[in-house]
Design an enzyme around this catalytic site. Sequence first.
Site, PDB file in Angstrom:
ATOM      1  N   SER A 138       0.921  -1.317   0.049  1.00 40.41           N
ATOM      2  CA  SER A 138       0.052  -0.109  -0.058  1.00 40.41           C
ATOM      3  C   SER A 138       0.937   1.343   0.097  1.00 40.41           C
ATOM      4  CB  SER A 138      -1.076   0.049   1.135  1.00 40.41           C
ATOM      5  OG  SER A 138      -1.476   1.269   1.302  1.00 40.41           O
ATOM      6  N   TYR A 151      -1.695   0.270  10.305  1.00 40.81           N
ATOM      7  CA  TYR A 151      -1.675  -0.391   8.916  1.00 40.81           C
ATOM      8  C   TYR A 151      -0.663  -0.030   8.278  1.00 40.81           C
ATOM      9  CZ  TYR A 151      -3.526  -1.206   4.262  1.00 40.81           C
ATOM     10  OH  TYR A 151      -3.716  -1.606   3.013  1.00 40.81           O
TER      11      TYR A 151
END
Length: 245
Positions: A138, A151
């Site tokens: 990501s 995250y």
Amino acid sequence: MKRILILGATSAIAEQTARLYADRGAQLMLAARDKDKLQRLADDLNIRGSEQVDWQTLDLNDTSEHENLLINTEKQLGGLDMVLIAYGTLGEQAAGERDFNLALEELKTNCLSVLSFLTLIANRFEAQQSGTIAVISSVAGDRGRQSNYIYGTAKGALTIFLQGLRNRLHKAGVQVLTIKPGFVDTPMTREFEKGLLWVKPQVIAAGIVRAVDRRKDVVYLPFFWRYIMLIIKLIPEFVFKRLSL
């Protein structure tokens, strides 16, 4: 023709990617937790032209089952050419700040369990001197931000691991592709307010297949995230810490 294992096959991006490979007649092994979703996806992929579709239910966080899954995949498909790792969770940042156990679960799902798979797959592909490992990381892993740094930590560690793996496996002819999507409109992000930077999973899937075909090392999807993240990474820390990102 490719023999492909997709981990987290029922995620929105993985489903769309699987359809593109089914159109090419690929042999597919799908792994995820939801039996009903897997069956529906397998039926769809068969109709689209996949030469073979098998599936297996699995808690992908259970690292004790990873080896068995790979053995079964190689047996069912007659070998393995490519693995797409597409599973993950987007936990609540505020909850993880209050309770480390919740943060640890995020790290297990988005990073540690993936590293277990990568270790097993890398050894196989290195021995056979071929293969493609494609992993969805990501843009959140490029720089820590207050809104999602748990995250982001998992994805950042995963990205570093993939860099090292790519360096190790290059001489064996193994492609290691790091996929960095930006904002994607999926069930995982249904609560987010959408804007101009958001795209559908079909866009990401097309970008993944294109990057594999071109044997890319790292791909930002869509492409403009490379430049957005370049700007974000260049902001000096004494300025960055004052921003609400």
